[in-house]
Design a protein around this motif. Structure first.
Motif, PDB file in Angstrom:
ATOM      1  N   GLU A  26      46.317  90.534  88.236  1.00  0.00           N
ATOM      2  CA  GLU A  26      45.485  90.011  89.326  1.00  0.00           C
ATOM      3  C   GLU A  26      44.924  91.197  90.107  1.00  0.00           C
ATOM      4  O   GLU A  26      45.682  92.020  90.619  1.00  0.00           O
ATOM      5  CB  GLU A  26      46.332  89.132  90.255  1.00  0.00           C
ATOM      6  CG  GLU A  26      45.564  88.531  91.422  1.00  0.00           C
ATOM      7  CD  GLU A  26      46.460  87.757  92.373  1.00  0.00           C
ATOM      8  OE1 GLU A  26      46.005  87.478  93.504  1.00  0.00           O
ATOM      9  OE2 GLU A  26      47.614  87.440  91.999  1.00  0.00           O
ATOM     10  N   VAL A  27      43.602  91.296  90.192  1.00  0.00           N
ATOM     11  CA  VAL A  27      42.975  92.489  90.758  1.00  0.00           C
ATOM     12  C   VAL A  27      41.963  92.106  91.832  1.00  0.00           C
ATOM     13  O   VAL A  27      41.131  91.217  91.626  1.00  0.00           O
ATOM     14  CB  VAL A  27      42.261  93.335  89.680  1.00  0.00           C
ATOM     15  CG1 VAL A  27      41.804  94.669  90.273  1.00  0.00           C
ATOM     16  CG2 VAL A  27      43.165  93.567  88.482  1.00  0.00           C
ATOM     17  N   VAL A  28      42.044  92.784  92.972  1.00  0.00           N
ATOM     18  CA  VAL A  28      41.099  92.604  94.082  1.00  0.00           C
ATOM     19  C   VAL A  28      40.453  93.954  94.370  1.00  0.00           C
ATOM     20  O   VAL A  28      41.132  94.976  94.413  1.00  0.00           O
ATOM     21  CB  VAL A  28      41.823  92.079  95.345  1.00  0.00           C
ATOM     22  CG1 VAL A  28      40.859  92.024  96.533  1.00  0.00           C
ATOM     23  CG2 VAL A  28      42.417  90.701  95.078  1.00  0.00           C
ATOM     24  N   LEU A  29      39.134  93.945  94.570  1.00  0.00           N
ATOM     25  CA  LEU A  29      38.393  95.172  94.854  1.00  0.00           C
ATOM     26  C   LEU A  29      37.832  95.107  96.272  1.00  0.00           C
ATOM     27  O   LEU A  29      37.080  94.201  96.620  1.00  0.00           O
ATOM     28  CB  LEU A  29      37.264  95.336  93.839  1.00  0.00           C
ATOM     29  CG  LEU A  29      36.335  96.543  93.947  1.00  0.00           C
ATOM     30  CD1 LEU A  29      37.101  97.842  94.127  1.00  0.00           C
ATOM     31  CD2 LEU A  29      35.433  96.627  92.718  1.00  0.00           C
ATOM     32  N   LEU A  30      38.244  96.071  97.073  1.00  0.00           N
ATOM     33  CA  LEU A  30      37.822  96.168  98.473  1.00  0.00           C
ATOM     34  C   LEU A  30      36.989  97.425  98.658  1.00  0.00           C
ATOM     35  O   LEU A  30      37.386  98.506  98.206  1.00  0.00           O
ATOM     36  CB  LEU A  30      39.069  96.240  99.372  1.00  0.00           C
ATOM     37  CG  LEU A  30      38.892  96.784 100.799  1.00  0.00           C
ATOM     38  CD1 LEU A  30      38.072  95.823 101.661  1.00  0.00           C
ATOM     39  CD2 LEU A  30      40.259  97.054 101.437  1.00  0.00           C
ATOM     40  N   GLY A  31      35.840  97.302  99.331  1.00  0.00           N
ATOM     41  CA  GLY A  31      35.089  98.524  99.608  1.00  0.00           C
ATOM     42  C   GLY A  31      33.616  98.295  99.858  1.00  0.00           C
ATOM     43  O   GLY A  31      33.166  97.178 100.091  1.00  0.00           O
ATOM     44  N   GLN A  44      33.665  92.991 100.821  1.00  0.00           N
ATOM     45  CA  GLN A  44      32.680  94.031 101.103  1.00  0.00           C
ATOM     46  C   GLN A  44      32.810  94.579 102.517  1.00  0.00           C
ATOM     47  O   GLN A  44      32.920  93.829 103.488  1.00  0.00           O
ATOM     48  CB  GLN A  44      31.260  93.484 100.921  1.00  0.00           C
ATOM     49  CG  GLN A  44      30.184  94.544 101.113  1.00  0.00           C
ATOM     50  CD  GLN A  44      28.784  93.971 101.007  1.00  0.00           C
ATOM     51  OE1 GLN A  44      28.600  92.776 100.814  1.00  0.00           O
ATOM     52  NE2 GLN A  44      27.781  94.816 101.136  1.00  0.00           N
ATOM     53  N   LEU A  45      32.824  95.903 102.622  1.00  0.00           N
ATOM     54  CA  LEU A  45      32.719  96.581 103.909  1.00  0.00           C
ATOM     55  C   LEU A  45      31.282  97.070 104.060  1.00  0.00           C
ATOM     56  O   LEU A  45      30.657  97.486 103.085  1.00  0.00           O
ATOM     57  CB  LEU A  45      33.684  97.764 103.973  1.00  0.00           C
ATOM     58  CG  LEU A  45      35.171  97.416 103.919  1.00  0.00           C
ATOM     59  CD1 LEU A  45      36.005  98.680 103.787  1.00  0.00           C
ATOM     60  CD2 LEU A  45      35.603  96.630 105.152  1.00  0.00           C
ATOM     61  N   VAL A  46      30.770  97.029 105.271  1.00  0.00           N
ATOM     62  CA  VAL A  46      29.377  97.388 105.522  1.00  0.00           C
ATOM     63  C   VAL A  46      29.316  98.476 106.577  1.00  0.00           C
ATOM     64  O   VAL A  46      29.944  98.365 107.637  1.00  0.00           O
ATOM     65  CB  VAL A  46      28.565  96.157 105.997  1.00  0.00           C
ATOM     66  CG1 VAL A  46      27.116  96.550 106.271  1.00  0.00           C
ATOM     67  CG2 VAL A  46      28.633  95.041 104.962  1.00  0.00           C
TER      68      VAL A  46
END
Length: 378
Positions: A26-31, A44-46
């Protein structure tokens, strides 16, 4: 395992995520979306207050008070969703400054990640304290420091590199290394400064999801297609000035034999479509090993002018070229392009070897397995 990947450079974490998911994780991508390249992320970071009047206000406040509104607003975005970023088996940071914050707010975010997850690892996949420090101390090593030292790049356009020479980012570096389980290099350029460091866990090549790149051997028609994609922000860092000059010479030399396409600052999805018909892709100078753009072009069986030094060839025990080692020398670039144009069968041969190399070394599922092994051991 439950895995949180933090940050995105040139689709590295997206490709790793796809490989890990194939293995059942299980993979989550933050950025962030990596600027105009617009890569997908789950959270998503803005960057805010980053243009126009708000940017001027931000800079004014920073100069007067030392308070960084951009860092504060990124921290607020993270903190609002903080419960989504805890209880992971593995957290992997793509960089020592994955959130693009100053020391104060970057540390606050990292504190939360360190305290609320089992293991945190770091990638050396771009500029960081040790990489930048090494290249300033070893200016003979091919790196983006070389054009800076030659006066090609102004300080204001090199801030994202020079910041790692400040006390604040040296402090952040030591704080991160104290808390991570280890650091992984994504190519030879980043391995060199890390060798013999007690936290260094080895080199794992950048992953490429081969399913997104079906095997398709090139065919050469009446003209050889040459593609040059430019990111204006990294114009001199990538050596685009040398490529552009060499292409002008080639265009005059072979007007009937070549077709040259040059594009600037286009999103990733459009970029890959534009270079699909190319036989030769001009990528970058100043290094030993390829970045993700070059690897994807090699996956498509193209001849890529990129970082492919003798150190790279020795590391992978290559007896034949899988890419052209690009150097900051116009005559050299013209010579290499000339040879390929006059010997098109060599374009096809290198292209086939490039694809085979990617399949053997960079397959995303194999790479994901390598990451899992390293994470579990440490």
């Amino acid at each position: 395992m439950k895995i949180l990947l933090v940050g995105e450079y040139s689709r590295l974490h997206n490709s790793l995520k796809e490989g890990l998911q194939k293995l059942g994780h299980e993979v989550v991508l933050l950025g962030f979306n990596d600027g105009f390249k617009n890569y997908p992320v789950d959270f998503q970071l803005v960057k805010k207050w980053d243009s126009g009047l708000l940017k001027k206000m931000k800079i004014g406040v920073l100069k007067l008070t030392g308070f960084d509104f951009s860092s504060f607003l990124i921290y607020k975005q993270f903190w609002k969703n903080r419960n989504q970023f805890k209880d992971f088996d593995i957290v992997q940071l793509i960089n020592e400054n994955s959130f693009f914050c100053n020391y104060h707010f970057e540390k606050k975010i990292l504190d939360f990640l360190f305290q609320n997850n089992k293991k945190v690892f770091l990638l050396s996949a771009g500029d960081d304290f040790m990489y930048v420090d090494y290249n300033f101390k070893h200016p003979e090593n091919p790196s983006i420091v070389q054009p800076y030292l030659k006066g090609k790049i102004k300080d204001k356009n090199f801030i994202n590199v020079l910041k790692y020479r400040t006390k604040e980012f040296e402090k952040l570096h030591h704080y991160i290394y104290k808390n991570i389980k280890g650091v992984i290099a994504t190519d030879i350029d980043y391995q060199i400064p890390l060798e013999n460091h007690p936290k260094y866990l080895g080199l794992i090549p950048a992953p490429i999801n081969l399913e997104k790149f079906p095997k398709n051997e090139m065919k050469i028609g009446s003209k050889i297609e040459i593609f040059h994609g430019i990111n204006r922000e990294s114009y001199f860092k990538k050596g685009n000035n040398y490529f552009e000059t060499a292409l002008k010479i080639i265009a005059k030399k072979y007007p009937e034999k070549v077709s040259i396409s040059i594009v600037e600052n286009v999103p990733y999805s459009k970029y890959i479509q534009l270079y699909n018909k190319a036989h030769i892709v001009l990528d970058q100078l100043y290094g030993h090993d390829q970045g993700s753009n070059a690897l994807e072009a090699m996956t498509k069986g193209k001849v890529v002018f990129t970082n492919a030094s003798s150190i790279f060839e020795k590391h992978y025990q290559l007896s034949e070229k899988v890419a052209i080692n690009a150097l900051p020398n116009i005559d050299y670039l013209v010579e290499k392009l000339t040879y390929l144009i006059e010997n098109p069968e060599e374009i096809l041969a290198i292209g086939k070897r490039a694809r085979t190399f990617i399949e053997e070394v960079h397959n995303a599922e194999k790479i994901a397995n390598q990451y899992v092994e390293v994470w579990e051991k440490n």
